[in-house]
Design an enzyme around this catalytic site. Sequence first.
Site, mmCIF file in Angstrom:
data_model
loop_
_atom_site.group_PDB
_atom_site.id
_atom_site.type_symbol
_atom_site.label_atom_id
_atom_site.label_comp_id
_atom_site.label_asym_id
_atom_site.label_seq_id
_atom_site.Cartn_x
_atom_site.Cartn_y
_atom_site.Cartn_z
ATOM 1 N N SER A 85 0.822 -1.217 0.000
ATOM 2 C CA SER A 85 0.000 0.000 0.000
ATOM 3 C C SER A 85 0.855 1.266 0.000
ATOM 4 C CB SER A 85 -0.896 0.024 1.238
ATOM 5 O OG SER A 85 -1.668 -1.146 1.318
HETATM 6 N N1 SAH Z 1 -0.216 -5.423 4.009
HETATM 7 C C1 SAH Z 1 0.526 -5.670 2.782
HETATM 8 C C2 SAH Z 1 -0.271 -5.269 1.549
HETATM 9 C C3 SAH Z 1 -0.892 -6.456 1.035
HETATM 10 S S1 SAH Z 1 -1.923 -6.412 -0.356
HETATM 11 C C4 SAH Z 1 1.877 -4.997 2.798
HETATM 12 O O1 SAH Z 1 2.162 -4.246 3.729
HETATM 13 O O2 SAH Z 1 2.663 -5.246 1.878
HETATM 14 C C5 SAH Z 1 -3.140 -7.534 0.251
HETATM 15 C C6 SAH Z 1 -2.684 -8.946 0.482
HETATM 16 O O3 SAH Z 1 -3.806 -9.653 0.966
HETATM 17 C C7 SAH Z 1 -2.215 -9.680 -0.765
HETATM 18 O O4 SAH Z 1 -0.915 -10.144 -0.587
HETATM 19 C C8 SAH Z 1 -3.222 -10.818 -0.907
HETATM 20 O O5 SAH Z 1 -2.661 -12.006 -1.402
HETATM 21 C C9 SAH Z 1 -3.708 -10.984 0.535
HETATM 22 N N2 SAH Z 1 -5.009 -11.644 0.715
HETATM 23 C C10 SAH Z 1 -6.120 -11.540 -0.048
HETATM 24 N N3 SAH Z 1 -7.117 -12.305 0.447
HETATM 25 C C11 SAH Z 1 -6.622 -12.900 1.579
HETATM 26 C C12 SAH Z 1 -7.151 -13.820 2.527
HETATM 27 N N4 SAH Z 1 -8.393 -14.300 2.436
HETATM 28 N N5 SAH Z 1 -6.368 -14.200 3.552
HETATM 29 C C13 SAH Z 1 -5.084 -13.749 3.674
HETATM 30 N N6 SAH Z 1 -4.520 -12.909 2.781
HETATM 31 C C14 SAH Z 1 -5.279 -12.476 1.748
#
Ligand code: SAH
Length: 234
Positions: A85
């Site tokens: 993000s």
């Molecule tokens: N917090 C992260 C940003 C991640 S983007 C950072 O600081 O880099 C969102 C993430 O959520 C992605 O990697 C995606 O694979 C994950 N995601 C999506 N659905 C999910 C679920 N049901 N359980 C766990 N992770 C999930």
Amino acid sequence: MKTQFSLIALIILMLYNFLPLLAQDKYEQERANMVKWQIEYRGIKDKNTLDAMNAVKRHLFVPPGNMSNAYNDSPLPIGYGQTISQPYIVAYMTELLEVSPGDTVLEIGTGSGYQAAILAAFVNHVYTIEIVKELGISAKERLKTLNYDNVEVKVGDGYYGWEEHGPFDGIIVTAASEYIPPSLIDQLKDGGRMIIPVGSPFSVQTLMMITKKGEKIKTTSLIPVRFVPFTRQK
Ligand code: SAH
């Protein structure tokens, strides 16, 4: 004259030896600018959040080819169709969570591990779940290398939360869900908070704050956001 010369030589020698040490984290200045102009300037005041944004080396959480863009005012791709993000959004969500040093936090959507590291910089423990195996494994290794010993990463579907470590003081979801997963509400402590983007994965979503007081669940809409979709394990 001679002493003057040796003094100058000594100063040059000292600079030669110490400058590389100062430049060791060559992104330090970029990070300070990011905190000042993208985060403080837009109204983030919480000291724990600002200190963490200053301390965590964001360039070590992005793919090597993108390091020079790590402190840009934007999200960045991290592979597998996912993104880290925008710095401001990370800071905004961290401040809103209102967690403090003794607290335990659950994050859904580890991605690069950056948001987890920001929280781990000042809370007691962070549990984080990532659904994409490769991302979960590399985030786990990265956080270990960087000595974030108070973060535990699990590969799996975060829809069900992480019951054995709950209830949590704060829950942060970094993928957009059509609705709030009920188990996450269950795993929120009395007096705890959850920050989650809610809405259709293919349009703009709303960042929501959920607070729990006894049996009462309060939902507040905050700002429009755009997150990658919350997916489910089949
Ligand atoms: N917090 C992260 C940003 C991640 S983007 C950072 O600081 O880099 C969102 C993430 O959520 C992605 O990697 C995606 O694979 C994950 N995601 C999506 N659905 C999910 C679920 N049901 N359980 C766990 N992770 C999930």
